[in-house]
Motif scaffolding. Structure first.
Motif, short mmCIF file in Angstrom:
data_model
loop_
_atom_site.label_atom_id
_atom_site.label_comp_id
_atom_site.label_asym_id
_atom_site.label_seq_id
_atom_site.Cartn_x
_atom_site.Cartn_y
_atom_site.Cartn_z
N VAL A 340 0.88 -1.17 0.00
CA VAL A 340 0.00 0.00 0.00
C VAL A 340 0.92 1.22 0.00
CG1 VAL A 340 -1.81 1.24 1.25
CG2 VAL A 340 -1.77 -1.28 1.28
N ILE A 341 0.89 1.98 -1.11
CA ILE A 341 1.76 3.15 -1.28
C ILE A 341 1.34 4.22 -0.27
CG2 ILE A 341 2.47 4.95 -2.92
CD1 ILE A 341 1.64 3.01 -5.19
N ARG A 342 2.29 4.89 0.44
CA ARG A 342 3.71 4.78 0.26
C ARG A 342 4.37 3.88 1.30
NH1 ARG A 342 6.36 10.28 2.03
NH2 ARG A 342 4.63 10.27 3.46
N SER A 343 3.82 3.94 2.53
CA SER A 343 4.53 3.26 3.63
C SER A 343 4.77 1.78 3.35
CB SER A 343 3.75 3.43 4.93
OG SER A 343 3.65 4.79 5.24
N ASP A 393 1.66 -3.12 4.73
CA ASP A 393 1.44 -1.75 5.21
C ASP A 393 1.87 -1.73 6.67
OD1 ASP A 393 0.63 0.81 5.81
OD2 ASP A 393 -1.28 0.66 4.75
N VAL A 395 1.40 0.25 9.12
CA VAL A 395 0.50 0.77 10.16
C VAL A 395 -0.95 0.40 9.85
CG1 VAL A 395 -0.31 2.84 11.35
CG2 VAL A 395 2.06 2.71 10.58
N LEU A 396 -1.61 -0.22 10.83
CA LEU A 396 -3.05 -0.46 10.74
C LEU A 396 -3.69 0.44 11.81
CD1 LEU A 396 -5.66 -2.01 9.96
CD2 LEU A 396 -4.95 -3.82 11.54
N ALA A 397 -4.37 1.48 11.37
CA ALA A 397 -4.95 2.44 12.33
C ALA A 397 -6.46 2.21 12.42
CB ALA A 397 -4.60 3.86 11.91
N SER A 398 -7.27 3.01 11.70
CA SER A 398 -8.73 2.81 11.74
C SER A 398 -9.13 1.56 10.97
CB SER A 398 -9.45 4.02 11.15
OG SER A 398 -9.21 4.07 9.76
N GLY A 399 -8.27 1.14 10.04
CA GLY A 399 -8.58 -0.02 9.22
C GLY A 399 -9.21 0.34 7.90
N ASN A 400 -9.47 1.64 7.66
CA ASN A 400 -10.16 2.02 6.42
C ASN A 400 -9.32 1.76 5.17
OD1 ASN A 400 -12.86 3.01 7.14
ND2 ASN A 400 -11.67 4.35 8.47
N SER A 401 -8.01 2.06 5.24
CA SER A 401 -7.14 1.77 4.08
C SER A 401 -7.09 0.28 3.84
CB SER A 401 -5.71 2.26 4.33
OG SER A 401 -5.71 3.56 4.76
N GLU A 464 4.01 9.62 11.77
CA GLU A 464 3.77 9.35 10.34
C GLU A 464 4.89 8.46 9.80
OE1 GLU A 464 1.32 10.12 8.34
OE2 GLU A 464 0.19 11.13 9.93
N GLY A 466 5.45 6.93 6.94
CA GLY A 466 5.96 7.24 5.60
C GLY A 466 6.90 8.44 5.62
O1 LIG Z 1 -5.92 2.30 9.03
P1 LIG Z 1 -6.01 3.68 8.47
O2 LIG Z 1 -6.71 4.64 9.40
O3 LIG Z 1 -6.56 3.69 7.12
O4 LIG Z 1 -4.53 4.26 8.42
C1 LIG Z 1 -3.45 3.48 8.01
C2 LIG Z 1 -2.82 4.09 6.80
O5 LIG Z 1 -2.19 5.31 7.16
C3 LIG Z 1 -0.83 5.27 6.79
O6 LIG Z 1 -0.65 5.77 5.53
P2 LIG Z 1 -0.73 7.35 5.22
O7 LIG Z 1 -2.13 7.73 4.89
O8 LIG Z 1 -0.10 8.09 6.34
O9 LIG Z 1 0.09 7.49 3.90
P3 LIG Z 1 1.65 7.27 3.60
O10 LIG Z 1 1.91 5.82 3.71
O11 LIG Z 1 1.78 7.78 2.19
O12 LIG Z 1 2.44 8.09 4.57
C4 LIG Z 1 -0.52 3.80 6.79
O13 LIG Z 1 0.61 3.47 6.05
C5 LIG Z 1 -1.77 3.18 6.28
O14 LIG Z 1 -1.80 3.06 4.89
#
Ligand SMILES: O=P(O)(O)OC[C@H]1O[C@H](OP(=O)(O)OP(=O)(O)O)[C@H](O)[C@@H]1O
Length: 474
Positions: A340-343, A393, A395-401, A464, A466
């Motif tokens: 998942v771009i970029r991280s 990826d 980071v898994l935060a809210s899970g929406n990505s 952050e 990335g």
């Molecule tokens: O679980 P979520 O709430 O969807 O967040 C997680 C996303 O956030 C970060 O990316 P970011 O949007 O910071 O973009 P980057 O990788 O380009 O820095 C991370 O790498 C995930 O893709």
């Protein structure tokens, strides 16, 4: 992120998670609690030896030993259970405590005591730690060291004279030596072989002390508490097999985050001091970009190797140069990565280093728009539907990505159970959202964090990823 998007995201999460009175979304489960082990048994039964063996074998965990000797050593009502409970409460809540020192010659507490820091494992050792139900309730595991009483008495004589410097006259005064009683007691116990190693008074003193105080208190208070033990160790520290089994159980329990129990498809890498050290560096705001990349790469490599361990394999027997048969396995070959771009791209090198020539697809999800996340770009292997997919990826935060990315993979025909989602840190909220929607997918992570803040950043998190990895932060 605009306010409408934020509100939509928050609503998505709130459907699954409790919300605090101040509006913050709270983690569904309490923070990690220490594993509390109670070790009881008669005096000189080998409790300390058992505790030391546990501590030395759990060398990669933070362990503290709270020894109940700092209270009085005889009867339960002489124990300051309230103080013990309050110390334990503080330790369980991650606060340091001060343990008073005990003078074995004056039978009094002395000095300021010593500081005990909170840890992953707290061992509470003492002859009566299983006696009080409130203390028992604090424990995840209750051990009773069950050693023969003659052997314990022999050890106690050795310990009190050599290690604790007990004064013979004090003991004589204390117990008002009565020679008739002595002979009566002498005959009733089976000590003759052992006591002649000591001076003429010592057998009398210790026999009396043992018979008048230690032995009755053992039978009245300590022995009955054996029934509360989960594990009874015969022969104390000599019982290597029992200690090994206990260590295995503790390791298994420590390795399980509570979310791993709710969702069996979540796997957290076994934590070691090396892992903690790397997390300490990547999470530290003061860490330079150079160090951040170095330690993030090390952690990523571990996550990737761990994730590969969840792929299917076929058995294969081979012959070694010694002519022996080795019952081996063959790696799964139908796999690919998707970052998942970029991280997520930061994880590609580690995947390539582990899987020669692996195909890696890419997905770009933008942070604003439809449901907070919008698919902007994708380029995936044409035959992805027949492959196992390692979704990358950190980071898994809210899970929406993750939900967007996984939906795309499913729309391309990838089988849900063939997806392994690899990340460095995961918020409980993201785990809930992904696991509820995709119960057959596997999540592999190195640490599960506490919660999300109002901006949907992982807390404590690492900022952050990335920007820190690619050097685009300020
Ligand atoms: O679980 P979520 O709430 O969807 O967040 C997680 C996303 O956030 C970060 O990316 P970011 O949007 O910071 O973009 P980057 O990788 O380009 O820095 C991370 O790498 C995930 O893709």
């Amino acid at each position: 992120m605009d306010s409408e998007t934020l509100s939509t995201l928050n609503n998505n999460i709130k459907n699954h998670l409790p919300v605090q009175s101040n509006g913050l979304i709270s983690a569904p489960d309490p923070p990690k609690q220490p594993f509390v082990i109670g070790v009881a048994g008669g005096t000189a039964s080998g409790k300390t030896t058992v505790c030391n063996m546990i501590i030395s074998q759990l060398h990669d965990q933070r362990v503290v030993l709270v020894n109940q000797v700092w209270n009085c050593v005889r009867f339960p009502d002489a124990f300051n259970t309230e103080l013990l409970l309050s110390c334990m409460e503080k330790l369980k809540n991650g606060r340091a405590v001060n343990i008073p020192n005990y003078d074995f010659q004056t039978h009094k507490r002395i000095g300021p005591g010593w500081k005990v820091n909170p840890s992953d494992i707290i061992i509470l050792e003492g002859i009566l730690v299983l006696h009080d139900p409130r203390v028992r309730d604090l424990m995840n595991m209750k051990i009773f060291v069950d050693t023969d009483s003659d052997l314990r008495l022999a050890r106690r004589i050795q310990r009190d004279t050599v290690e604790r410097g007990r004064n013979i006259q004090n003991v004589l005064d204390q117990f008002q030596l009565n020679i008739d009683k002595y002979f009566q007691l002498w005959n009733s116990t089976n000590l003759s072989n052992m006591v002649f190693r000591y001076s003429s008074f010592q057998p009398v003193i210790y026999n009396l002390q043992y018979a008048r105080s230690v032995k009755p208190s053992f039978e009245e208070f300590i022995l009955p508490s054996k029934k509360y033990a989960d594990v009874i160790i015969p022969r104390g520290g000599d019982n290597d097999v029992a200690i090994d089994l206990i260590i295995q159980h503790i390791r298994a329990k420590l390795g399980q985050h509570h979310l791993c129990k709710i969702y069996p498809n979540v796997s957290v890498i076994h934590s070691t001091f090396q892992m903690r050290g790397m997390h300490t560096l990547v999470r530290d705001v003061k860490t330079t970009k150079h160090d951040f990349v170095f330690y993030a790469d090390r952690l990523i490599r571990l996550v990737v190797e761990h994730g590969l361990g969840h792929l299917p394999f076929t058995e294969k027997q081979i012959t070694t140069p010694t002519g022996s048969i080795y019952p081996g396995v063959v790696f799964c070959k139908r796999l690919c990565g998707v970052s998942v771009i970029r991280s997520g791209e930061s994880m590609e090198n580690a995947l390539r280093a582990c899987c020669k020539g692996i195909k890696i697809g890419k997905i770009l999800i933008h942070g604003e728009g439809n449901n907070g996340r919008q698919l902007i770009y994708e380029k995936l292997p044409a035959d992805i539907s027949s492959r196992h997919v390692l979704l990358l990826d950190p980071v898994l935060a809210s899970g929406n990505s993750a939900v967007k990315a996984i939906n795309l993979l499913l729309s391309k025909g990838v089988v849900e159970s063939n997806i392994i989602f690899l990340n460095l840190i995961a918020a409980p909220q993201g785990i809930h959202v992904v696991c509820k929607k995709f119960p057959k997918l596997k999540i592999v992570t190195s640490e599960i964090d506490v919660t999300l803040d109002e901006d949907l950043s992982v807390i404590p998190g690492m900022g952050e990823f990335g920007d820190r990895y690619f050097g685009t932060n300020n």
